[in-house]
Design a protein around this motif. Structure first.
Motif, PDB file in Angstrom:
ATOM      1  N   ALA A  92       0.833  -1.207   0.000  1.00 31.55           N
ATOM      2  CA  ALA A  92       0.000   0.000   0.000  1.00 31.55           C
ATOM      3  C   ALA A  92       0.866   1.255   0.000  1.00 31.55           C
ATOM      4  O   ALA A  92       0.601   2.217  -0.726  1.00 31.55           O
ATOM      5  CB  ALA A  92      -0.917  -0.010   1.233  1.00 31.55           C
ATOM      6  N   HIS A  93       1.911   1.222   0.813  1.00 34.75           N
ATOM      7  CA  HIS A  93       2.844   2.345   0.919  1.00 34.75           C
ATOM      8  C   HIS A  93       3.481   2.659  -0.432  1.00 34.75           C
ATOM      9  O   HIS A  93       3.572   3.810  -0.853  1.00 34.75           O
ATOM     10  CB  HIS A  93       3.903   1.970   1.967  1.00 34.75           C
ATOM     11  CG  HIS A  93       5.061   2.897   2.058  1.00 34.75           C
ATOM     12  ND1 HIS A  93       6.241   2.681   1.377  1.00 34.75           N
ATOM     13  CD2 HIS A  93       5.235   4.038   2.771  1.00 34.75           C
ATOM     14  CE1 HIS A  93       7.094   3.649   1.668  1.00 34.75           C
ATOM     15  NE2 HIS A  93       6.519   4.483   2.505  1.00 34.75           N
ATOM     16  N   SER A  94       3.905   1.610  -1.138  1.00 33.67           N
ATOM     17  CA  SER A  94       4.613   1.795  -2.409  1.00 33.67           C
ATOM     18  C   SER A  94       3.703   2.328  -3.505  1.00 33.67           C
ATOM     19  O   SER A  94       4.091   3.214  -4.270  1.00 33.67           O
ATOM     20  CB  SER A  94       5.238   0.467  -2.858  1.00 33.67           C
ATOM     21  OG  SER A  94       6.173   0.004  -1.900  1.00 33.67           O
ATOM     22  N   ILE A  95       2.464   1.815  -3.582  1.00 34.24           N
ATOM     23  CA  ILE A  95       1.599   2.245  -4.684  1.00 34.24           C
ATOM     24  C   ILE A  95       1.153   3.698  -4.482  1.00 34.24           C
ATOM     25  O   ILE A  95       0.966   4.437  -5.459  1.00 34.24           O
ATOM     26  CB  ILE A  95       0.380   1.305  -4.858  1.00 34.24           C
ATOM     27  CG1 ILE A  95      -0.225   1.525  -6.264  1.00 34.24           C
ATOM     28  CG2 ILE A  95      -0.666   1.512  -3.785  1.00 34.24           C
ATOM     29  CD1 ILE A  95      -1.205   0.467  -6.686  1.00 34.24           C
ATOM     30  N   VAL A  96       1.037   4.150  -3.230  1.00 36.18           N
ATOM     31  CA  VAL A  96       0.706   5.560  -3.012  1.00 36.18           C
ATOM     32  C   VAL A  96       1.875   6.443  -3.414  1.00 36.18           C
ATOM     33  O   VAL A  96       1.694   7.516  -4.005  1.00 36.18           O
ATOM     34  CB  VAL A  96       0.317   5.814  -1.542  1.00 36.18           C
ATOM     35  CG1 VAL A  96       0.201   7.301  -1.264  1.00 36.18           C
ATOM     36  CG2 VAL A  96      -1.003   5.155  -1.244  1.00 36.18           C
ATOM     37  N   ALA A  97       3.100   6.004  -3.092  1.00 31.31           N
ATOM     38  CA  ALA A  97       4.281   6.774  -3.482  1.00 31.31           C
ATOM     39  C   ALA A  97       4.365   6.894  -5.002  1.00 31.31           C
ATOM     40  O   ALA A  97       4.626   7.980  -5.544  1.00 31.31           O
ATOM     41  CB  ALA A  97       5.542   6.123  -2.926  1.00 31.31           C
ATOM     42  N   VAL A  98       4.111   5.784  -5.703  1.00 34.65           N
ATOM     43  CA  VAL A  98       4.137   5.805  -7.170  1.00 34.65           C
ATOM     44  C   VAL A  98       3.030   6.716  -7.699  1.00 34.65           C
ATOM     45  O   VAL A  98       3.245   7.523  -8.615  1.00 34.65           O
ATOM     46  CB  VAL A  98       3.981   4.374  -7.728  1.00 34.65           C
ATOM     47  CG1 VAL A  98       3.770   4.401  -9.234  1.00 34.65           C
ATOM     48  CG2 VAL A  98       5.208   3.540  -7.375  1.00 34.65           C
TER      49      VAL A  98
END
Length: 625
Positions: A122-128
């Motif tokens: 979840a953290h990574s897809i928001v950053a992307v």
């Protein structure tokens, strides 16, 4: 361009650079200082900065065009974004977000879902998503400021390439402004952004007042009413739009029919449906989120969000309505008689009016104000996007231990990369409208479902969030690609018919696909650890379906009062949307000299302000710091 106007613009650029670089020394203390101002900036400065960041050139040019064509009802087109997301933030979301005490919206995911594989997904897809959104918005601003400056400024830039001569006026003007803005933004971080945006806000307000004053005294009631109709001034609507124009201006009715919003009732219904879920989902991970996280306390986060709405709309629409009054009287007759009239003509109304129909001195201040609008919004995204690259990708996964100086240097590099990608994308954009549709449909469309569920449902986990976001963004992007390539599709085929449907009507499909991805991702994977959920609920205290978490906390001896404020918050949001709308229509009615409706809008503004004083402001004052 008169020498006076050029001098005003150059003086503005010099002041902006001087202020931005002067305060930049305060950004060198660490990442928190660079991206959040060390949580030491006063809420009213952040509110002015936030309002300034929303006062962009591309959006202003777009709103001038739709107000010209559709009349007062056009303010509802802003619900596509939706603009009353700011009202939901003001009423309850700012408090929820600020309680997290983190640096970015992506980092917030770890507090909600935990720091395991699901949480990191979840953290990574928001950053992307945040980086893609920043790049998309920079492209949007690049396209808007290029069109604007090309028509206004008299000089063309030519490059000799072999035997060919390339004329790069539009892109060259945009590049000069972008390089200057990037310079102080990269160097000074949040401190420079806020300091320059406060200066830029004051210039924009002054420009708006001067343009509105000139339009008010230069053009009479008789001239305006000879062009617009009662329907143009009517804020109410039926299922279909009636004729907004009469007589020799009938070409504008044909243009409205070709735009795809004739079924206005359905359009508003979809906007309300999307707007409700998009607003509860909260701000996208961008500059608005960063302003909330930059406030000193939870209470000040709410104050800042309310102040943003208060300072933004009246001066912005005073400027827009002033430009539209001039365009109606001076350009309207010629446009209506043009057999080749298209929607593209509406996008350049703003620079045309400024170039040919605004007097010396006011023209320079207006140009400085619109440059300020561009630079403030651009700098806000240049500050927000790299925060996710550095804090949520580089620091989290590649170099968790390093000096503050190292991280700030990486932040500088990330800012330049984000700007480069945005400019590169801007070179290939067809128009401001195409970028607006991409941002509101593909980006925001895929964002809504997962970010709505994260607040209200305890069982929703990191994998549900990841697949909800991924599926929504995928289907929304496919829709946008289809729309952009419809001229290559065979007329009469189902793909061609699907491509011709306005993006807002596709939103329920995007929402349902994203919702399906969210539910499947959640139910097919284990729930988030109860310890993580309990800590999150104790800190944030959202309303929604959290009974198992509250029960677990009670069993552990931790008493937490359940948040039963859903209906109160929704009632406040309803009043807030009316309050916000009154601030938009008030300057429009004033500028077109419809004084009974001006007084009605002012009365609604005063009444709703008094209601919110008791139902919202007094409640915020009781929040502990």
């Amino acid at each position: 361009m008169d020498l006076i106007d050029i001098s005003i613009i150059l003086l503005y650029v010099f002041l902006t650079l001087a202020v931005g670089i002067w305060v930049s020394k305060r950004a060198s203390k660490g990442l928190n200082s660079y991206f959040l101002g060390g949580n030491g900036i006063k809420w009213y400065y952040l509110g002015l900065s936030n309002g300034s960041g929303m006062f962009d050139v591309s959006g202003t040019a777009w709103m001038v065009g739709i107000l010209f064509l559709y009349g007062v009802k056009s303010f509802m087109f802003m619900w596509l974004w939706p603009v009353w997301n700011q009202i939901f933030i003001m009423m309850f979301l700012a408090v929820w977000i600020r309680r997290s005490n983190i640096m970015t919206g992506s980092e917030w995911m770890l507090t909600r879902f935990g720091d395991d594989r699901a949480g990191r997904a979840a953290h990574s897809i928001v950053a992307v998503f945040a980086v893609i959104a920043a790049v998309g918005f920079i492209a949007y601003f690049f396209e808007g400021v290029g069109k604007f400056m090309t028509i206004i400024l008299p000089w063309d830039f030519t490059w000799q390439v072999g035997e060919s001569v390339l004329l790069l006026s539009e892109q060259s003007y945009a590049m000069i402004i972008i390089i200057l803005t990037t310079l102080y933004t990269v160097k000074g971080g949040m401190f420079s952004v806020v300091a320059t945006e406060v200066l830029q806000y004051l210039i924009m307000v002054l420009a708006g007042i001067l343009v509105a004053g000139y339009a008010f005294y230069e053009f009479s009631d008789l001239q305006i009413n000879a062009i617009i109709t009662e329907e143009w001034k009517n804020v109410f609507f039926g299922w279909e739009l009636g004729d907004h124009w009469s007589g020799k201006f009938d070409a504008f009715n044909d243009l409205i029919d070709s735009e795809g919003y004739k079924m206005f009732g359905a359009f508003i219904g979809m906007s309300l449906f999307k707007g409700f879920f998009a607003s509860i989902a909260g701000p996208t991970p961008g500059f608005d989120m960063q302003r909330i996280l930059s406030t000193r306390t939870v209470k000040e986060a709410a104050y800042m969000s309310g102040f943003t709405a208060l300072v933004l709309y009246i001066p912005r629409y005073l400027l827009i309505a002033g430009i539209v009054v001039i365009a109606l009287v001076v350009l309207g007759p010629g446009m209506a008689s043009d057999p080749g009239l298209t929607g593209a003509e509406l996008e350049i109304l703003l620079p045309k009016v400024i170039n040919f129909h605004v007097p010396v001195g006011i023209k320079g201040l207006l140009l400085a104000g619109l440059l300020a609008a561009f630079m403030s919004t651009f700098s806000a995204f240049v500050n927000a996007g790299p925060a996710y690259i550095v804090n949520d990708i580089y620091k989290k996964y590649f170099k968790p231990v390093a000096t503050d100086r190292h991280y700030i240097k990486v932040s500088h590099i990330a800012s330049v990369v984000v700007v480069f990608l945005g400019v590169f994308m801007g070179f290939f954009a067809e128009s401001i409208n195409s970028l607006t549709l991409w941002i509101t449909s593909a980006l925001f469309g895929g964002y809504v479902a997962a970010n709505f569920l994260k607040w209200v449902w305890w069982r929703f986990n990191g994998w549900g969030y990841f697949w909800g976001m991924a599926s929504g963004l995928l289907i929304a992007t496919l829709q946008f690609v289809l729309d952009q390539n419809k001229i290559h599709l065979e007329v009469g085929t189902w793909l061609y018919e699907l491509a011709r449907i306005p993006a807002i009507y596709i939103f329920p499909i995007i929402f349902l696909v994203s919702l399906l991805g969210s539910f499947l991702g959640t139910w097919l994977t284990p729930p988030t650890q109860m310890e993580t959920l309990g800590k999150f609920y104790r800190n944030v205290r959202p309303w929604g379906f959290w009974k198992p978490v509250i029960t677990a906390l009670d069993k552990g001896g931790i008493v937490v009062n359940k948040n039963n404020g859903f209906w109160k918050d929704m009632a406040n949001c309803t009043v807030g949307i009316i309050w916000q709308s009154s601030m938009i229509v008030l300057p429009i009615y004033f500028m077109v000299r419809d004084y009974p409706k001006t007084w009605a809008a002012l009365g609604i503004f005063i009444i709703t302000s008094v209601i919110l004083k008791y139902t919202w402001l007094d409640k915020v004052r009781k929040i502990p710091n």
